[in-house]
Design an enzyme around this catalytic site. Structure first.
Site, PDB file in Angstrom:
ATOM      1  NE  ARG A 149      -2.786   0.589   3.396  1.00 14.57           N
ATOM      2  CZ  ARG A 149      -2.045   0.792   4.501  1.00 14.57           C
ATOM      3  NH1 ARG A 149      -1.294   1.866   4.629  1.00 14.57           N
ATOM      4  NH2 ARG A 149      -2.064  -0.080   5.487  1.00 14.57           N
ATOM      5  CE1 TYR A 192     -15.226  12.818 -15.141  1.00 16.47           C
ATOM      6  CE2 TYR A 192     -14.807  12.691 -12.795  1.00 16.47           C
ATOM      7  CZ  TYR A 192     -15.170  12.085 -13.979  1.00 16.47           C
ATOM      8  OH  TYR A 192     -15.485  10.765 -13.988  1.00 16.47           O
TER       9      TYR A 192
END
Ligand SMILES: *Cc1c(COP(=O)(O)O)cnc(C)c1O
Length: 388
Positions: A52, A104
């Site tokens: 991660r 967006y």
């Protein structure tokens, strides 16, 4: 090659961030499918402890994207929204954001439906109007978020001027460079602090992966963003990182073809009697064409078209293509068509959508790298069949 030479864009696209695998000589960066890394002694490792936090395939992509944007630091994410969310994590309760008014849809949703509940406020402005932008600053403004060209109206705003205004006020600027890509424009060089990407689009380029990225120059800012990246965990898997890394190798070649095809399509549509308006940054008729010439290498691969058509006819055109596919997203090798009012921008309330100038008869083309003549023939038949 003289080692003092600064590599060009194409050379960086293919090589930056990558070197042959030291254990085998493999020229392509391996897909490091591993979650953890064996340590010699507690805390003694080769720079990797858990995937991660870091993964070598991702590290290669982060270095590659940083080089393409002319930045020092790259961070990759599982999606464009995860990247933009990471930037919003810089803010705290009571902070104010200034954002473009035809942003967006997903970014709009993040700011308006999620972050308001944490006491964060956003003012949406027309970023092409610098007076409107200046007037929107408040004492608690911490971030300016913009896109250029915007989606789907392809309005272009002056990165250098906007970043300059924000800098004077001590406010960070984030530019979403998804539509232009670093091949066409590099916002960091014009004074922006953070560049955001949906790598799902042109950087990946083959419609086979979802991803995002942030690029910055300031080490302290980068470290904060990296802390959020690791804390929130929206990181891409190694296969996804590999696919984007593979995509960026041909970015410059694909972009040239996207831009040339888009120009051909835009010029042809401009002469069509069923077309009210063609919006393409590469056309001289574009509202900010002078700025485009200054700021962008070419006009990009997106073309928006306002048809002389009812909503129903516009939708019919969208359903009548044989080469273009009716789909959300953009930036892949294949041409796509979108009806913003009912697809990508449906989450923006109708009144706000119209106020921003987004008409119901507007269709958005993501012009691919097929043969330009085939795309024009397809547009011709789809319009002829649907608008009588
Ligand atoms: C697609 C897109 C995003 C969101 O990216 P995802 O990868 O879909 O999460 C953000 N900004 C722009 C301009 C986009 O086109």
């Amino acid at each position: 090659m003289n080692s003092d030479r600064t590599p060009g864009f194409g050379t960086n696209a293919i090589h930056a961030g990558q070197s042959p695998d030291p254990s085998t000589g493999a020229i392509m960066t391996p897909v490091y499918m591993t979650s953890t890394y064996v340590q010699e002694a507690p805390g003694v490792n080769k720079g990797y402890d858990y995937s991660r936090s870091h993964n070598p395939t991702r590290t290669a992509l982060e270095g590659n994207l940083a080089a393409l944007e002319g930045g020092k630091h790259g961070l990759c994410f599982a999606s464009g929204m995860a990247a933009i969310h990471c930037v919003v994590n810089l803010l705290q309760s009571g902070d104010h954001v200034i954002a473009g008014n035809d942003l967006y849809g997903g970014t709009y949703r993040l700011l308006q439906t999620l972050y308001t509940k944490f006491g964060m406020e956003t003012t949406f402005v027309d970023m092409t109007d610098l007076a409107q932008l200046e007037a929107a600053f408040q004492s608690n403004t911490k971030l300016v978020m913009l896109e250029t060209p915007t989606n789907p109206l392809l309005r272009c705003c002056d990165l250098e001027a906007i970043a300059g205004i924000a800098k004077k006020k001590g406010v960070l600027t984030m530019a979403d460079n998804t539509f232009a890509t670093p091949y066409l424009q590099t916002p960091l060089a014009l004074g922006c602090d953070i560049v955001a990407h949906s790598t799902t689009k042109y950087l990946g380029g083959h419609s086979d992966v979802v991803g995002g990225a942030l690029i910055s120059n300031d080490l302290e800012l980068h470290q904060k963003l990296m802390h959020f990246q690791n804390t929130c965990g929206g990181t891409p898997g190694p296969m996804d990182a590999f696919l984007v890394l593979r995509g960026t190798k041909t970015l410059h070649v694909r972009m040239d073809r996207h831009c040339d095809n888009a120009m051909q399509v835009a010029e042809w549509l401009s002469t069509h009697d069923k077309v009210a308006r063609v919006i393409y940054p590469g056309l001289e008729s574009h509202e900010q064409h002078e700025l485009v010439k200054r700021q962008m290498r070419k006009g990009g691969g997106m073309v928006s078209v306002e048809l002389k058509a009812s909503v129903e006819q516009a939708k019919q055109v969208c359903s009548s293509f044989e080469v273009f596919s009716l789909a959300e997203s953009l930036g892949g090798v294949e041409s796509l068509v979108d009806h913003p009012a009912s697809m990508t921008h449906a989450s923006i309330p109708v009144a706000e959508r119209r106020a921003a100038g987004l008409e119901d008869g507007l269709i958005r083309l993501s012009v691919g790298i097929e043969d330009g003549d085939d795309l024009i023939a397809d547009l011709e038949q789809a319009i002829a069949r649907s608008i009588t």
